[in-house]
Design a protein around this motif. Structure first.
Motif, PDB file in Angstrom:
ATOM      1  N   THR A 140       4.670 -10.234   2.119  1.00 16.36           N
ATOM      2  CA  THR A 140       3.396  -9.552   1.913  1.00 16.36           C
ATOM      3  C   THR A 140       2.375 -10.022   2.939  1.00 16.36           C
TER       4      THR A 140
ATOM      5  N   ARG B 291      -2.561  -6.329   4.177  1.00 14.35           N
ATOM      6  CA  ARG B 291      -2.628  -4.869   4.204  1.00 14.35           C
ATOM      7  C   ARG B 291      -1.311  -4.150   3.919  1.00 14.35           C
TER       8      ARG B 291
ATOM      9  N   GLY C 266       2.133   0.378   2.304  1.00 10.02           N
ATOM     10  CA  GLY C 266       0.902  -0.083   1.670  1.00 10.02           C
ATOM     11  C   GLY C 266       1.184  -0.635   0.282  1.00 10.02           C
ATOM     12  N   PRO C 267       0.280  -1.455  -0.231  1.00 14.38           N
ATOM     13  CA  PRO C 267       0.473  -2.045  -1.553  1.00 14.38           C
ATOM     14  C   PRO C 267       0.670  -1.007  -2.656  1.00 14.38           C
ATOM     15  N   GLU C 268      -0.028   0.119  -2.571  1.00 14.35           N
ATOM     16  CA  GLU C 268       0.109   1.156  -3.599  1.00 14.35           C
ATOM     17  C   GLU C 268       1.501   1.786  -3.556  1.00 14.35           C
ATOM     18  N   ALA C 269       2.001   2.026  -2.347  1.00 12.84           N
ATOM     19  CA  ALA C 269       3.346   2.590  -2.208  1.00 12.84           C
ATOM     20  C   ALA C 269       4.390   1.612  -2.735  1.00 12.84           C
ATOM     21  N   TRP C 270       4.223   0.331  -2.448  1.00 18.55           N
ATOM     22  CA  TRP C 270       5.163  -0.686  -2.937  1.00 18.55           C
ATOM     23  C   TRP C 270       5.146  -0.735  -4.464  1.00 18.55           C
ATOM     24  N   ALA C 271       3.958  -0.717  -5.043  1.00 20.18           N
ATOM     25  CA  ALA C 271       3.848  -0.750  -6.499  1.00 20.18           C
ATOM     26  C   ALA C 271       4.548   0.470  -7.121  1.00 20.18           C
ATOM     27  N   GLY C 272       4.392   1.620  -6.488  1.00 16.53           N
ATOM     28  CA  GLY C 272       5.072   2.829  -6.970  1.00 16.53           C
ATOM     29  C   GLY C 272       6.579   2.705  -6.890  1.00 16.53           C
TER      30      GLY C 272
ATOM     31  N   THR D 222       7.793   0.343  -9.597  1.00 19.21           N
ATOM     32  CA  THR D 222       7.735   1.032 -10.889  1.00 19.21           C
ATOM     33  C   THR D 222       8.906   1.974 -11.058  1.00 19.21           C
TER      34      THR D 222
END
Length: 68
Positions: free
Chosen positions: A33, A36, A54-60, A63
């Protein structure tokens, strides 16, 4: 999303293997990580390409994978 060589991306100590990597030559994924992005690479090719998301894409992705 982009791909680049991992040579100077982050220190080697920052990379960690997926808990699903068995060490037997199968699924070998490492991530690191940065402020950014989350960097993803094949642990068998340490100087090979690195996928940066991006962090949001990784979180998705995490999930979605957890739901499998």
């Amino acid at each position: 999303m982009n791909a680049h060589r991992s040579q100077a991306a982050v220190p080697e100590a920052a990379w960690f293997k997926s808990s699903y990597s068995t060490g037997g030559g199968g699924e070998c994924v490492e991530v690191a990580t940065t402020p950014r992005a989350v960097l993803i690479r094949d642990s068998k090719q340490l100087t090979g390409p690195v996928l940066a998301v991006g962090p949001e894409a990784w979180a998705g992705l995490v999930t979605l994978a957890a739901g499998c």
